[in-house]
Design a protein around this motif. Structure first.
Motif, PDB file in Angstrom:
ATOM      1  N   LYS A  19     -26.799  -1.949   2.982  1.00 50.90           N
ATOM      2  CA  LYS A  19     -25.315  -1.605   2.841  1.00 50.90           C
ATOM      3  C   LYS A  19     -25.306  -0.264   1.691  1.00 50.90           C
ATOM      4  O   LYS A  19     -26.131  -0.373   0.912  1.00 50.90           O
ATOM      5  N   ALA A  20     -24.319   0.189   1.840  1.00 50.62           N
ATOM      6  CA  ALA A  20     -24.038   1.546   1.262  1.00 50.62           C
ATOM      7  C   ALA A  20     -23.425   0.904  -0.145  1.00 50.62           C
ATOM      8  O   ALA A  20     -22.660  -0.191  -0.276  1.00 50.62           O
ATOM      9  N   TRP A  21     -23.434   1.776  -1.219  1.00 47.11           N
ATOM     10  CA  TRP A  21     -22.787   1.306  -2.375  1.00 47.11           C
ATOM     11  C   TRP A  21     -21.731   2.739  -2.919  1.00 47.11           C
ATOM     12  O   TRP A  21     -22.359   3.501  -2.832  1.00 47.11           O
ATOM     13  N   THR A  22     -20.526   2.300  -3.307  1.00 45.03           N
ATOM     14  CA  THR A  22     -19.627   3.293  -3.567  1.00 45.03           C
ATOM     15  C   THR A  22     -19.090   3.073  -4.973  1.00 45.03           C
ATOM     16  O   THR A  22     -18.813   1.993  -5.473  1.00 45.03           O
ATOM     17  N   ARG A  23     -19.182   4.170  -5.821  1.00 40.94           N
ATOM     18  CA  ARG A  23     -18.720   4.242  -7.278  1.00 40.94           C
ATOM     19  C   ARG A  23     -17.266   3.853  -7.307  1.00 40.94           C
ATOM     20  O   ARG A  23     -16.455   4.352  -6.229  1.00 40.94           O
ATOM     21  N   GLY A  24     -16.783   2.970  -8.293  1.00 38.71           N
ATOM     22  CA  GLY A  24     -15.430   2.851  -8.352  1.00 38.71           C
ATOM     23  C   GLY A  24     -14.870   3.203  -9.747  1.00 38.71           C
ATOM     24  O   GLY A  24     -15.513   3.752 -10.484  1.00 38.71           O
ATOM     25  N   VAL A  25     -14.044   2.592 -10.349  1.00 37.40           N
ATOM     26  CA  VAL A  25     -13.545   2.537 -11.538  1.00 37.40           C
ATOM     27  C   VAL A  25     -14.503   1.852 -12.634  1.00 37.40           C
ATOM     28  O   VAL A  25     -15.095   1.073 -12.245  1.00 37.40           O
ATOM     29  N   SER A  26     -14.674   2.654 -13.735  1.00 32.89           N
ATOM     30  CA  SER A  26     -15.471   2.194 -14.898  1.00 32.89           C
ATOM     31  C   SER A  26     -14.886   2.423 -15.914  1.00 32.89           C
ATOM     32  O   SER A  26     -14.493   3.733 -16.651  1.00 32.89           O
ATOM     33  N   ARG A  27     -14.368   1.514 -16.817  1.00 29.12           N
ATOM     34  CA  ARG A  27     -13.682   1.372 -18.076  1.00 29.12           C
ATOM     35  C   ARG A  27     -13.852   0.295 -18.684  1.00 29.12           C
ATOM     36  O   ARG A  27     -13.989  -0.776 -18.364  1.00 29.12           O
ATOM     37  N   MET A  43     -23.472   0.832 -13.495  1.00 30.53           N
ATOM     38  CA  MET A  43     -24.797   1.061 -12.924  1.00 30.53           C
ATOM     39  C   MET A  43     -24.807   0.837 -11.232  1.00 30.53           C
ATOM     40  O   MET A  43     -24.274  -0.024 -10.942  1.00 30.53           O
ATOM     41  N   ALA A  44     -25.485   1.735 -10.464  1.00 26.81           N
ATOM     42  CA  ALA A  44     -25.248   1.798  -9.244  1.00 26.81           C
ATOM     43  C   ALA A  44     -25.827   0.556  -8.679  1.00 26.81           C
ATOM     44  O   ALA A  44     -26.846   0.043  -9.271  1.00 26.81           O
ATOM     45  N   VAL A 140     -25.496  -9.577 -12.003  1.00 28.77           N
ATOM     46  CA  VAL A 140     -24.587  -9.604 -13.219  1.00 28.77           C
ATOM     47  C   VAL A 140     -23.956  -8.094 -13.394  1.00 28.77           C
ATOM     48  O   VAL A 140     -24.575  -7.255 -13.209  1.00 28.77           O
ATOM     49  N   PRO A 141     -22.573  -7.954 -13.521  1.00 33.67           N
ATOM     50  CA  PRO A 141     -22.161  -6.704 -13.441  1.00 33.67           C
ATOM     51  C   PRO A 141     -22.683  -5.799 -14.677  1.00 33.67           C
ATOM     52  O   PRO A 141     -22.933  -6.435 -16.038  1.00 33.67           O
ATOM     53  N   THR A 142     -23.122  -4.610 -14.544  1.00 30.22           N
ATOM     54  CA  THR A 142     -23.999  -3.738 -15.507  1.00 30.22           C
ATOM     55  C   THR A 142     -23.400  -2.410 -15.532  1.00 30.22           C
ATOM     56  O   THR A 142     -23.128  -1.594 -14.528  1.00 30.22           O
ATOM     57  N   ALA A 143     -23.297  -1.797 -16.603  1.00 23.07           N
ATOM     58  CA  ALA A 143     -22.897  -0.438 -16.967  1.00 23.07           C
ATOM     59  C   ALA A 143     -23.807   0.146 -18.126  1.00 23.07           C
ATOM     60  O   ALA A 143     -24.317  -0.439 -18.738  1.00 23.07           O
ATOM     61  N   GLY A 171     -17.387  -0.543  -8.579  1.00 21.16           N
ATOM     62  CA  GLY A 171     -18.105  -0.292  -7.544  1.00 21.16           C
ATOM     63  C   GLY A 171     -18.119  -1.476  -6.416  1.00 21.16           C
ATOM     64  O   GLY A 171     -17.991  -2.340  -6.612  1.00 21.16           O
ATOM     65  N   LYS A 172     -18.580  -0.789  -5.387  1.00 25.39           N
ATOM     66  CA  LYS A 172     -18.535  -1.820  -4.152  1.00 25.39           C
ATOM     67  C   LYS A 172     -19.615  -1.574  -3.067  1.00 25.39           C
ATOM     68  O   LYS A 172     -19.985  -0.476  -2.903  1.00 25.39           O
ATOM     69  N   TYR A 173     -19.909  -2.566  -2.481  1.00 21.13           N
ATOM     70  CA  TYR A 173     -20.985  -2.407  -1.180  1.00 21.13           C
ATOM     71  C   TYR A 173     -20.014  -2.591   0.122  1.00 21.13           C
ATOM     72  O   TYR A 173     -18.777  -2.773   0.249  1.00 21.13           O
ATOM     73  N   SER A 174     -20.737  -1.767   0.981  1.00 18.75           N
ATOM     74  CA  SER A 174     -20.038  -1.554   2.332  1.00 18.75           C
ATOM     75  C   SER A 174     -20.106  -2.968   3.023  1.00 18.75           C
ATOM     76  O   SER A 174     -20.955  -3.728   2.798  1.00 18.75           O
TER      77      SER A 174
END
Length: 181
Positions: A19-27, A43-44, A140-143, A171-174
């Protein structure tokens, strides 16, 4: 371009990437103290927060595995700034066993999210992660958090304040596996 150089049999070879991973909003921003925005980059290949996540900041800094294990329960449900964690040192004969125990211990943690300090200066960010690498965010969501803002949160915790952070990582997976070349 290779053909222009005279190469023959130039073609792409596909392989299954997963699966691909696409960067999204990070705030992120402080909800108390001064309400300041905090510079973060997801983190990707780490999971998204599924909207805005709010929580108290905890700090994880430990010199030994035993100290780390003792600190984890107090960090349950917190957004954890990763400080210094144990390293094998020169006396450890089996480094793989040490890292295996360290990673097993960290997988037992029940953090709401993890903020890893960027090792770059001047508000520059790390932008790493891989689908199979050891730096993968796991469940765990990681940044990454800028060094300056990580230090701010550490100072607030050291002063006995309980900083609260609002965090959104998108960020999300395809949906389906993709091919890479």
């Amino acid at each position: 371009k290779l053909k222009a150089y005279g190469a023959v049999n130039v073609h792409e070879e596909a392989y299954d990437f997963g699966k691909a991973w696409t960067r999204g909003v990070s705030r992120a921003r402080l909800l108390n103290a001064n309400g300041q925005e905090i510079h973060v980059a997801q983190m990707a290949w780490s999971p998204a927060t599924e909207g805005v996540l709010k929580g108290e900041v905890g700090l994880l800094e430990a010199k030994t595995l035993e100290e780390l294990k003792a600190l984890l329960p107090a960090l349950d449900g917190k957004i954890v700034v990763m400080g210094r964690i144990p390293s094998p040192g020169k006396d450890v004969k089996d480094r793989m066993a040490f890292y295996g125990e360290l990673m097993g211990t960290m997988r037992q943690a029940k953090f709401k999210a993890t903020l890893m300090e960027s090792d770059k200066k001047d508000d520059l960010m790390n932008m790493t992660g891989s689908p199979a690498g050891r730096m993968r965010g796991g469940s765990v969501p990681t940044a990454f958090i800028s060094k300056e803002h990580s230090e701010l949160l550490k100072r607030l915790v050291a002063r006995g304040q309980k900083p609260e952070v609002e965090l959104e990582l998108g960020g999300k997976y395809s949906d389906a596996p993709v091919k890479a070349y």
